[in-house]
Motif scaffolding. Structure first.
Motif, PDB file in Angstrom:
ATOM      1  N   ALA A 333       0.870  -1.175   0.000  1.00 17.66           N
ATOM      2  CA  ALA A 333       0.000   0.000   0.000  1.00 17.66           C
ATOM      3  C   ALA A 333       0.903   1.220   0.000  1.00 17.66           C
ATOM      4  CB  ALA A 333      -0.873  -0.027   1.248  1.00 17.66           C
ATOM      5  N   GLU A 334       0.846   2.015  -1.061  1.00 20.22           N
ATOM      6  CA  GLU A 334       1.760   3.146  -1.180  1.00 20.22           C
ATOM      7  C   GLU A 334       1.002   4.431  -1.497  1.00 20.22           C
ATOM      8  OE1 GLU A 334       4.794   2.530  -0.398  1.00 20.22           O
ATOM      9  OE2 GLU A 334       4.735   0.352  -0.543  1.00 20.22           O
ATOM     10  N   VAL A 335       1.677   5.552  -1.273  1.00 14.80           N
ATOM     11  CA  VAL A 335       1.110   6.840  -1.668  1.00 14.80           C
ATOM     12  C   VAL A 335       1.831   7.259  -2.951  1.00 14.80           C
ATOM     13  CG1 VAL A 335       0.918   9.267  -1.011  1.00 14.80           C
ATOM     14  CG2 VAL A 335       0.504   7.485   0.687  1.00 14.80           C
ATOM     15  N   GLY A 336       1.081   7.396  -4.044  1.00 13.72           N
ATOM     16  CA  GLY A 336       1.700   7.674  -5.348  1.00 13.72           C
ATOM     17  C   GLY A 336       1.894   6.367  -6.113  1.00 13.72           C
ATOM     18  N   ASP A 337       2.639   6.438  -7.252  1.00 12.21           N
ATOM     19  CA  ASP A 337       2.843   5.229  -8.076  1.00 12.21           C
ATOM     20  C   ASP A 337       3.451   4.126  -7.209  1.00 12.21           C
ATOM     21  OD1 ASP A 337       3.381   3.274  -9.895  1.00 12.21           O
ATOM     22  OD2 ASP A 337       4.873   4.411 -11.035  1.00 12.21           O
TER      23      ASP A 337
END
Ligand code: CTP
Length: 413
Positions: A333-337
């Motif tokens: 789960a990431e913020v951005g690509d």
């Protein structure tokens, strides 16, 4: 338009129930017919206030029954018996709150619920209603009960409703309904995971601070539930290890409930030993509280100072004792690509794939109905998915993982 070739030649009982979205049944009927399906329509009497039975009858080229009193057991037999036994599936679209309640409680005062009560074929529902009605504990309890009985739900959408409110409860897009049915037929036909065991982890874990408080996250377990349904559809025996407070899981899985990350590790180890495919979709807490308070921390004692210690990485532990023919998949789960981090995590954790999703985008936030996944290995992006419901993303992802698993198992024979 998506490739829905598995719909060709199928016979579907299409039921419209009393919702403003009943008009959408006409579009669904027409698109199913165009996709090569024989559609046998039914309506509840309240649906006829929104859509004339002649519309569905004309589009389907088949009689449309809207009342049990029309069901006289004539030349086609007793309709509420044959439709649920001699077609491939029953699709209720739209499914009203009242119909879900009827189905949950075995009521059969209209031809749609009577058909479902006598059905031997799978029942798929696409709910449509006002947000309050959808979120009401009574409706959600009915949904959980029906899912437990194996009824398949096509997720609702968020958007502007007929009452002009904005919220959840909007019927799925016609294209998504057709893709859902197509994926169901593909899975039913091929059953590529028959005889295989799939372990899925779902939801977040909680680390207690004191007797009533915890460190946790907002993971809903929706992706895990969708993956579990996809694995079942592909014929697998499925174990799901669930963190607290996750959404209802599909019927037919073996469910283990856990609270902390250490519990998740303890529950995963024995199952992972014999699993063919392990998918770690859970969001385990990375830290636990070393100085837990016995009982309840009192405000009068001042702000607590939490001493955190790192939890084990469950995925890495499972990889450490893997069998070579297993396929092990993580999530990121990431913020951005999410791709760069998914590739790095895959390499660092030593698993076969990591599925990245951008939790900051409208598709992918914790708890949302939709997602946009990117499948990576330790070197590169393998596949970028279009934004879709978690159900459809899970079916597409499962297809790729099944190919990789079967290839690996063939090579290691
Ligand atoms: N994971 C795990 N045990 C943990 C933390 C994560 O098994 N203690 C697994 C998750 O189930 C997921 C993958 O590792 O499959 C990636 O989880 P994520 O939270 O994105 O990564 P972290 O390694 O915790 O890295 P960071 O929080 O720094 O992004």
């Amino acid at each position: 338009m998506a490739d829905n070739t598995s719909l060709v030649g199928k016979r579907i009982t299409l039921c419209a129930t009393g919702s403003v979205a009943a008009y959408r049944a006409a579009d669904i009927c027409s698109k199913l017919v165009q996709a090569g399906v024989t559609v046998l329509p039914l309506m509840t009497e309240s649906a006829t206030a929104f859509l004339h039975p002649r519309t569905l009858a004309t589009l389907a080229g088949q009689a449309c029954y809207a009342s049990l009193s029309e069901d006289d057991g004539g030349s086609t037999g007793i309709v509420h018996i044959t439709r649920g036994q001699e077609t491939d599936i029953i699709l209720i679209a739209p499914a009203s709150a009242n119909t879900l309640a009827n189905l949950a409680h075995g009521l059969c005062s209209d031809i749609v619920s009577a058909t479902c009560l006598a059905a031997t074929v799978p029942v798929v529902v696409s709910p449509a209603m006002n947000t309050q009605m959808w979120e009401h504990p009574a409706t959600q309890a009915n949904v959980a009960l029906l899912m437990n009985r194996g009824i398949k739900f096509i997720p609702t959408r968020h958007g502007q409703l007929a009452c002009r409110a904005v919220g959840d409860g909007k019927i799925a897009e016609t294209e998504d309904i057709l893709s859902f049915l197509n994926a169901l037929f593909v899975a039913q036909q091929d059953q590529p995971l028959k005889g295989k065991r799939v372990l899925i982890t779902a939801g977040g874990t909680r680390e207690p601070i004191d007797a009533v408080r915890f460190i946790g996250n907002a993971s809903s377990g929706k992706m895990g539930a969708a993956l579990a349904q996809a694995a079942l559809d592909f014929g697998a025996s499925v174990d799901v290890i669930c963190g607290p407070g996750v959404v209802p899981m599909p019927a037919g899985i073996n469910r283990v409930d856990v609270t902390t990350t250490n519990d998740l590790l303890d529950a995963s180890r024995p199952i992972a030993k014999t699993a063919d495919l392990v998918i770690m979709a859970a969001a385990p807490a990375d830290y636990r509280v070393a100085n837990q308070v016995a009982g309840k921390h009192k405000k009068s004692d001042g702000p607590p100072v939490l001493e955190l210690v790192e939890n084990p990485d469950v995925l890495m532990q499972i990889v450490a004792s893997r069998r070579p023919e297993q396929l092990i998949v993580g999530f990121a789960a990431e913020v951005g690509d999410p791709a760069p981090e998914a590739i790095r995590k895959c390499a660092d954790k030593g698993c076969d794939f990591v599925v990245g999703n951008n939790i900051a985008s409208e598709h992918g936030a914790f708890g949302s109905e939709t997602t946009q996944l990117v499948l990576c290995n330790a070197q590169t992006v393998v596949s970028r998915f279009e934004p879709s419901t978690k159900t459809i993303a899970a079916e597409q992802l499962m297809q790729l993982l099944v190919s990789a698993l079967l290839e690996r198992q063939m090579l290691s024979v």
